[in-house]
Design a protein around this motif. Structure first.
Motif, PDB file in Angstrom:
ATOM      1  N   ILE A 214      52.203 -62.012  -6.583  1.00 19.80           N
ATOM      2  CA  ILE A 214      51.157 -62.642  -5.765  1.00 19.80           C
ATOM      3  C   ILE A 214      51.754 -63.825  -4.997  1.00 19.80           C
ATOM      4  CG2 ILE A 214      49.031 -63.989  -5.825  1.00 19.80           C
ATOM      5  CD1 ILE A 214      48.098 -62.224  -8.162  1.00 19.80           C
ATOM      6  N   THR A 215      52.546 -64.633  -5.701  1.00 19.08           N
ATOM      7  CA  THR A 215      53.220 -65.770  -5.053  1.00 19.08           C
ATOM      8  C   THR A 215      54.125 -65.286  -3.931  1.00 19.08           C
ATOM      9  OG1 THR A 215      53.203 -67.050  -7.103  1.00 19.08           O
ATOM     10  CG2 THR A 215      54.789 -67.713  -5.415  1.00 19.08           C
ATOM     11  N   TYR A 216      54.885 -64.244  -4.225  1.00 19.09           N
ATOM     12  CA  TYR A 216      55.792 -63.670  -3.223  1.00 19.09           C
ATOM     13  C   TYR A 216      55.004 -63.154  -2.012  1.00 19.09           C
ATOM     14  CZ  TYR A 216      58.943 -60.272  -1.066  1.00 19.09           C
ATOM     15  OH  TYR A 216      59.695 -59.552  -0.165  1.00 19.09           O
ATOM     16  N   GLY A 217      53.883 -62.493  -2.258  1.00 19.45           N
ATOM     17  CA  GLY A 217      53.068 -61.949  -1.177  1.00 19.45           C
ATOM     18  C   GLY A 217      52.548 -63.027  -0.245  1.00 19.45           C
ATOM     19  N   HIS A 218      52.069 -64.137  -0.824  1.00 21.32           N
ATOM     20  CA  HIS A 218      51.568 -65.242  -0.002  1.00 21.32           C
ATOM     21  C   HIS A 218      52.709 -65.867   0.819  1.00 21.32           C
ATOM     22  CE1 HIS A 218      47.463 -65.239  -1.283  1.00 21.32           C
ATOM     23  NE2 HIS A 218      47.766 -65.393  -2.566  1.00 21.32           N
ATOM     24  N   ALA A 219      53.864 -66.051   0.190  1.00 20.24           N
ATOM     25  CA  ALA A 219      55.012 -66.633   0.898  1.00 20.24           C
ATOM     26  C   ALA A 219      55.465 -65.720   2.026  1.00 20.24           C
ATOM     27  CB  ALA A 219      56.163 -66.870  -0.081  1.00 20.24           C
ATOM     28  N   LEU A 220      55.493 -64.433   1.746  1.00 20.85           N
ATOM     29  CA  LEU A 220      55.895 -63.446   2.751  1.00 20.85           C
ATOM     30  C   LEU A 220      54.935 -63.469   3.932  1.00 20.85           C
ATOM     31  CD1 LEU A 220      58.026 -61.193   3.160  1.00 20.85           C
ATOM     32  CD2 LEU A 220      56.393 -59.594   2.150  1.00 20.85           C
ATOM     33  N   ASN A 221      53.662 -63.555   3.634  1.00 19.56           N
ATOM     34  CA  ASN A 221      52.653 -63.556   4.701  1.00 19.56           C
ATOM     35  C   ASN A 221      52.772 -64.792   5.587  1.00 19.56           C
ATOM     36  OD1 ASN A 221      50.117 -62.374   5.861  1.00 19.56           O
ATOM     37  ND2 ASN A 221      49.301 -64.343   5.224  1.00 19.56           N
ATOM     38  N   ARG A 222      52.983 -65.955   4.970  1.00 15.64           N
ATOM     39  CA  ARG A 222      53.120 -67.186   5.756  1.00 15.64           C
ATOM     40  C   ARG A 222      54.268 -67.080   6.744  1.00 15.64           C
ATOM     41  NH1 ARG A 222      52.288 -69.689   0.765  1.00 15.64           N
ATOM     42  NH2 ARG A 222      54.488 -70.202   0.576  1.00 15.64           N
ATOM     43  N   ARG A 223      55.373 -66.561   6.290  1.00 20.17           N
ATOM     44  CA  ARG A 223      56.545 -66.470   7.155  1.00 20.17           C
ATOM     45  C   ARG A 223      56.391 -65.394   8.225  1.00 20.17           C
ATOM     46  NH1 ARG A 223      57.306 -69.312   3.259  1.00 20.17           N
ATOM     47  NH2 ARG A 223      58.930 -70.886   3.136  1.00 20.17           N
ATOM     48  N   TYR A 224      55.768 -64.291   7.871  1.00 20.52           N
ATOM     49  CA  TYR A 224      55.537 -63.250   8.867  1.00 20.52           C
ATOM     50  C   TYR A 224      54.581 -63.720   9.957  1.00 20.52           C
ATOM     51  CZ  TYR A 224      58.013 -59.498   6.412  1.00 20.52           C
ATOM     52  OH  TYR A 224      58.967 -58.699   5.835  1.00 20.52           O
ATOM     53  N   VAL A 225      53.588 -64.503   9.572  1.00 22.10           N
ATOM     54  CA  VAL A 225      52.642 -65.035  10.562  1.00 22.10           C
ATOM     55  C   VAL A 225      53.368 -65.957  11.543  1.00 22.10           C
ATOM     56  CG1 VAL A 225      50.680 -66.599  10.887  1.00 22.10           C
ATOM     57  CG2 VAL A 225      50.573 -64.807   9.144  1.00 22.10           C
ATOM     58  N   VAL A 226      54.237 -66.826  11.013  1.00 21.74           N
ATOM     59  CA  VAL A 226      55.016 -67.732  11.861  1.00 21.74           C
ATOM     60  C   VAL A 226      55.902 -66.926  12.812  1.00 21.74           C
ATOM     61  CG1 VAL A 226      56.853 -69.468  11.892  1.00 21.74           C
ATOM     62  CG2 VAL A 226      54.995 -69.652  10.236  1.00 21.74           C
ATOM     63  N   GLN A 227      56.600 -65.936  12.269  1.00 23.98           N
ATOM     64  CA  GLN A 227      57.498 -65.122  13.084  1.00 23.98           C
ATOM     65  C   GLN A 227      56.735 -64.353  14.162  1.00 23.98           C
ATOM     66  OE1 GLN A 227      60.367 -64.368   9.206  1.00 23.98           O
ATOM     67  NE2 GLN A 227      59.861 -62.634  10.488  1.00 23.98           N
ATOM     68  N   TYR A 228      55.585 -63.826  13.792  1.00 19.19           N
ATOM     69  CA  TYR A 228      54.783 -63.049  14.738  1.00 19.19           C
ATOM     70  C   TYR A 228      54.311 -63.930  15.903  1.00 19.19           C
ATOM     71  CZ  TYR A 228      50.897 -60.278  16.588  1.00 19.19           C
ATOM     72  OH  TYR A 228      50.039 -59.595  17.414  1.00 19.19           O
ATOM     73  N   LYS A 229      53.771 -65.108  15.585  1.00 27.28           N
ATOM     74  CA  LYS A 229      53.294 -66.021  16.622  1.00 27.28           C
ATOM     75  C   LYS A 229      54.443 -66.478  17.520  1.00 27.28           C
ATOM     76  CE  LYS A 229      49.261 -67.849  14.151  1.00 27.28           C
ATOM     77  NZ  LYS A 229      48.638 -69.058  13.561  1.00 27.28           N
ATOM     78  N   GLU A 230      55.592 -66.749  16.906  1.00 30.84           N
ATOM     79  CA  GLU A 230      56.743 -67.201  17.684  1.00 30.84           C
ATOM     80  C   GLU A 230      57.259 -66.095  18.599  1.00 30.84           C
ATOM     81  OE1 GLU A 230      59.560 -69.972  19.054  1.00 30.84           O
ATOM     82  OE2 GLU A 230      57.654 -70.132  17.984  1.00 30.84           O
ATOM     83  N   SER A 231      57.246 -64.866  18.117  1.00 28.38           N
ATOM     84  CA  SER A 231      57.702 -63.746  18.949  1.00 28.38           C
ATOM     85  C   SER A 231      56.802 -63.586  20.170  1.00 28.38           C
ATOM     86  CB  SER A 231      57.730 -62.444  18.142  1.00 28.38           C
ATOM     87  OG  SER A 231      56.428 -61.976  17.849  1.00 28.38           O
ATOM     88  N   LEU A 232      55.496 -63.775  20.001  1.00 28.42           N
ATOM     89  CA  LEU A 232      54.561 -63.684  21.134  1.00 28.42           C
ATOM     90  C   LEU A 232      54.808 -64.815  22.128  1.00 28.42           C
ATOM     91  CD1 LEU A 232      51.170 -62.791  19.378  1.00 28.42           C
ATOM     92  CD2 LEU A 232      52.784 -61.246  20.510  1.00 28.42           C
ATOM     93  N   SER A 233      55.049 -66.018  21.603  1.00 27.44           N
ATOM     94  CA  SER A 233      55.289 -67.179  22.462  1.00 27.44           C
ATOM     95  C   SER A 233      56.562 -67.000  23.285  1.00 27.44           C
ATOM     96  CB  SER A 233      55.400 -68.440  21.600  1.00 27.44           C
ATOM     97  OG  SER A 233      55.733 -69.561  22.395  1.00 27.44           O
TER      98      SER A 233
END
Length: 246
Positions: A214-233
């Motif tokens: 569960i901890t890993y899943g939350h950490a993974l999601n936070r980083r993927y969200v950052v990467q996704y937003k940055e890729s769009l920018s």
């Protein structure tokens, strides 16, 4: 043309017109210098034009890579994140006796989804960036903000990979060791394996795996969200830059 100028110099010397000869010689030197400067300017223009074509090609390829990354984020993670968390919560509720499965096969399939993202991860398309680094051509991208954003984006991905590797658990491996997953027929489960799954879910060490995942899943999601937003920018910045420099 050269013979013509030589003849003029010769005639001036023959006529003993030293002053005019010197003026003419200086003028000729100036013309030669101007010619060299024009040639250098043309050469520089050609070189800049060639670099601009290379820069445009790199940026267009980066756009393609970033678009593929965006699709990978959505299909590989965003659309599956809830299934992962729901599977882990279901496994946790079962461990504590707060959930009794009505459909055994569906239950096992759900807790198996708790291992989404644990093995392999989302593939990143970094071929263009690696080429820019290996060839030293990153400097050809003249826009400093875009250049820094690209470097920061891929550096963050590398950092995230290293960070998340330290958080990975053996949850997916544990589930797969208890019951094999057959993609073509996910509901085809051996009843003997099912008994083993339910027994293992009650083991004290399994709750530790669930919480860690569960901890890993939350950490993974936070980083993927950052990467996704940055890729769009970055994509928007590149598109605007290319449109302005057509």
């Amino acid at each position: 043309m050269i013979k013509f100028f030589r003849q003029i110099r010769y005639n001036l010397m023959e006529q003993n017109k030293t002053g005019k000869y010197l003026k003419y010689a200086i003028g000729e030197i100036i013309l030669v210098v101007i010619g060299i400067l024009i040639a250098l300017q043309i050469n520089n223009w050609n070189e800049n034009r060639k670099n601009q074509i290379i820069e445009t090609s790199y940026l267009q390829n980066l756009l393609k890579d970033l678009k593929r990354d965006s699709v990978s984020y959505v299909n590989g993670w965003v659309l599956r994140y809830d299934s992962k968390l729901n599977g882990l919560r279901l496994a946790k509720d079962y461990f504590y006796g707060d959930y009794k499965p009505k459909d055994t096969i569906e239950f096992v399939g759900s807790i198996g989804k708790g291992g989404i993202g644990s093995i392999g991860g989302i593939p990143m398309n970094d071929n263009t960036f690696r080429d820019l680094i290996s060839t030293g051509n990153l400097s050809l991208i003249k826009n400093e903000a875009i250049r820094n954003s690209i470097s920061g984006y891929y550096s963050y991905i590398e950092f995230s990979r290293s960070y998340l590797d330290n958080l990975k658990t053996d949850y997916a491996g544990r589930i797969n060791s208890l019951i094999p997953y057959v993609p073509s027929d996910p509901k085809n489960m051996d009843p003997r394996d099912l008994k083993l799954v339910f027994k293992s879910l009650k083991q004290p060490d399994f709750i530790g795996l669930i919480n860690q995942e569960i901890t890993y899943g939350h950490a993974l999601n936070r980083r993927y969200v950052v990467q996704y937003k940055e890729s769009l920018s970055i994509r928007d910045s590149i598109v605007n830059y290319l449109n302005k420099n057509r």
